[in-house]
Design a protein around this motif. Structure first.
Motif, PDB file in Angstrom:
ATOM      1  N   TYR A   1      12.661  -8.218   1.575  1.00 61.08           N
ATOM      2  CA  TYR A   1      11.714  -8.983   1.300  1.00 61.08           C
ATOM      3  C   TYR A   1      12.120 -10.623   1.292  1.00 61.08           C
ATOM      4  O   TYR A   1      13.378 -10.784   1.389  1.00 61.08           O
ATOM      5  N   GLU A   2      11.272 -11.367   1.413  1.00 59.46           N
ATOM      6  CA  GLU A   2      11.339 -12.837   1.687  1.00 59.46           C
ATOM      7  C   GLU A   2      11.220 -13.578   0.224  1.00 59.46           C
ATOM      8  O   GLU A   2      11.705 -14.434  -0.023  1.00 59.46           O
ATOM      9  N   LEU A   3      10.016 -13.084  -0.306  1.00 60.29           N
ATOM     10  CA  LEU A   3       9.544 -13.735  -1.811  1.00 60.29           C
ATOM     11  C   LEU A   3       9.606 -12.714  -2.901  1.00 60.29           C
ATOM     12  O   LEU A   3       9.365 -11.606  -2.739  1.00 60.29           O
TER      13      LEU A   3
ATOM     14  N   GLY B   1       6.846  -5.335  -9.360  1.00 55.64           N
ATOM     15  CA  GLY B   1       6.195  -4.061  -9.656  1.00 55.64           C
ATOM     16  C   GLY B   1       6.366  -2.797  -8.674  1.00 55.64           C
ATOM     17  O   GLY B   1       6.681  -3.128  -7.782  1.00 55.64           O
ATOM     18  N   LEU B   2       6.265  -1.518  -9.355  1.00 54.08           N
ATOM     19  CA  LEU B   2       6.765  -0.418  -8.448  1.00 54.08           C
ATOM     20  C   LEU B   2       5.948  -0.251  -7.237  1.00 54.08           C
ATOM     21  O   LEU B   2       6.314   0.175  -6.180  1.00 54.08           O
ATOM     22  N   LYS B   3       4.572  -0.658  -7.255  1.00 50.37           N
ATOM     23  CA  LYS B   3       3.720  -0.441  -6.210  1.00 50.37           C
ATOM     24  C   LYS B   3       4.172  -1.506  -5.106  1.00 50.37           C
ATOM     25  O   LYS B   3       4.333  -0.739  -3.800  1.00 50.37           O
ATOM     26  N   ARG B   4       4.566  -2.544  -5.377  1.00 55.39           N
ATOM     27  CA  ARG B   4       4.905  -3.442  -4.311  1.00 55.39           C
ATOM     28  C   ARG B   4       6.317  -2.902  -3.698  1.00 55.39           C
ATOM     29  O   ARG B   4       6.533  -3.163  -2.644  1.00 55.39           O
TER      30      ARG B   4
ATOM     31  N   ARG C   1       7.315  -1.580   0.323  1.00 51.20           N
ATOM     32  CA  ARG C   1       8.186  -2.229   1.344  1.00 51.20           C
ATOM     33  C   ARG C   1       9.550  -1.373   1.179  1.00 51.20           C
ATOM     34  O   ARG C   1      10.381  -1.518   2.101  1.00 51.20           O
ATOM     35  N   MET C   2       9.615  -0.216   0.748  1.00 51.13           N
ATOM     36  CA  MET C   2      10.708   0.517   0.434  1.00 51.13           C
ATOM     37  C   MET C   2      10.864   1.690   1.753  1.00 51.13           C
ATOM     38  O   MET C   2       9.956   2.241   2.034  1.00 51.13           O
TER      39      MET C   2
END
Length: 450
Positions: free
Chosen positions: A406-408, A414-417, A421-422
């Protein structure tokens, strides 16, 4: 290209010394093109004899960078060069020994100025660096310090190059360059000097081998130029190479482990079980909880952490002892009769029965709490693949779920985010063991509890 070097070490039993100073001059045969001179913070005490000889004291190295902080720079300044030293075997062994502590195989060709001096200066009374340079009129300052000795070795090497009428020394360099100018050069000449993982494909576009690498260009070159059966098989089957930069060692290890099981390359051990021959155990000594590193033993409570090598275990035990202000003698890091750390005020006296047992054991319990993964959920934040990017490894309820980039910061809130990305992986006890150890390597940026 040559890398003229000299190293000063702590002294002690062979194989257990640490580097305390390093000097390297990159030399193109005519002039110095780069240099590295630095004190190095060791993990063990400097012998009294070495302190007297070099005038390097514990106070001088206390704030110096550790070898791991200089490792990348050392790789860069010696890349593509032949190491040159006076009794170079010692300096080369010390470098390989330090790199091996964190799983990196360091390889360079070498030239020793001692036998060359015996050949070209047969009438010399002595071939020790100090006496030989004095006899040849080579000025030497800061004797027994890395920079002074390396600079004297450089001036000696210049004389040897002049005396080498048949250019045998240069021929060795040319032969080295020719060996890398083979048909395999195209496979690694464009690879970056970055941490990552590489894939070897055959003509049918099947992955026949893959591996993590702390330096993609260097590791692939070493693999293709190696003399092992594996290198021979790879050279016979290779058609192309692809790679992915990972940004840090933890993700490289996780990705390698995961990809081998997923792709099952024919030249990898697809069903391999990672060996952990050493473990860290708690033993009670006069009421104090001592952390003892031993060969893995099957017992009811098992090991707190298991290690793939003795050197890794020793390194991490030293870090744990320092972070939690534990006694190195109690943890059997120090083998001296008296605890030197207590004598200099860095130990609170558990080794002498002075510190209250409860106070000491509470810090051991803090360590145990940190190392306990069961039931914990957190992100390990590390370096990313590019400037401005970070990486994460997600551990949920003590089990590793996957990794991502991630960059930001809001991109992993949060788990959703995180899941978006995972890159997911199957739970693997081997990975969980490696993460336990990784928490003490100081190679990550942050730990975020979820």
């Amino acid at each position: 290209m040559y890398a003229i070097l000299d190293i000063e070490a702590t002294g002690g039993k062979k194989g257990e010394e640490d580097i305390i100073e390093v000097a390297i001059y990159r030399f193109d045969g005519k002039k110095i093109t780069d240099q590295l001179i630095s004190l190095v913070k060791p993990d063990r005490k400097i012998d009294a004899y070495v302190q007297k000889l070099t005038q390097i004291t514990p106070k001088m190295v206390k704030t110096a960078p550790k070898f791991a902080e200089l490792a990348k720079r050392i790789i860069e300044i010696t890349d593509g060069a032949i190491l040159v030293g006076h009794n170079v075997d010692f300096d080369y062994r010390m470098l390989k020994q330090e790199f091996k502590k964190f799983g990196y195989s360091y390889y360079r060709e070498t030239i020793d100025t001692v036998p060359l001096s015996e050949k070209y200066f047969p009438e010399a009374a002595s071939y020790s660096l100090g006496k030989l340079t004095k006899e040849l009129g080579i000025p030497i300052s800061d004797r027994h310090r890395a920079a002074g000795d390396a600079r004297a070795t450089l001036e000696l090497f210049k004389l040897l190059l002049d005396k080498d009428y048949h250019k045998n020394i240069v021929k060795k360099e040319n032969k080295k360059n020719e060996s890398t100018s083979t048909k395999f050069l195209s496979y690694y000449e464009e690879l970056p000097n970055s941490i990552g993982i590489y894939y070897v494909f055959d003509k049918n576009k099947n992955v026949i081998f893959l591996s993590k690498a702390t330096n993609l260009a260097l590791n692939v070159r070493k693999m293709l130029m190696g003399k092992s059966n594996l290198s021979n098989k790879i050279r016979m089957g290779i058609d192309s190479i692809k790679y992915q930069v990972t940004g840090n060692e933890l993700i490289s290890w996780i990705k390698e482990n995961h990809e081998i099981k997923r792709l099952k390359p024919s030249l990898n051990e697809t069903n391999r079980k990672i060996e952990f021959p050493y473990g860290l155990y708690i033993e009670i000594k006069n009421g104090y909880k001592a952390l003892i590193l031993q060969r893995f033993r099957k017992q009811e409570n098992g090991a707190i952490i298991k290690f793939t090598s003795l050197s890794l275990g020793q390194k991490l035990l030293s870090l744990i002892t320092e972070e939690f202000e534990l006694c190195p003698k109690l943890n059997e890091i120090s083998k001296t009769e008296k605890c030197l750390s207590y004598e200099v005020g860095e130990c609170f006296g558990a080794c002498e029965g002075i510190e209250p047992v409860q106070e000491y054991n509470s810090r051991v319990d803090q360590f145990m709490e940190k190392i306990q993964l069961e039931g914990k959920s957190f992100l390990i934040i590390g370096s990313g693949r590019d400037i401005g990017e970070s990486s994460f490894v997600w551990v949920e309820n003590g089990e590793t779920q996957g990794y991502g980039y991630y960059e930001l910061n809001h991109q992993i809130k949060g788990l959703k985010r995180i899941k978006e990305r995972m890159i997911p992986i199957e739970n693997d006890p081997d990975i969980n063991q490696m993460i336990k150890g990784f928490l003490f390597t100081e190679k990550y940026k942050d730990l975020i509890n979820l």
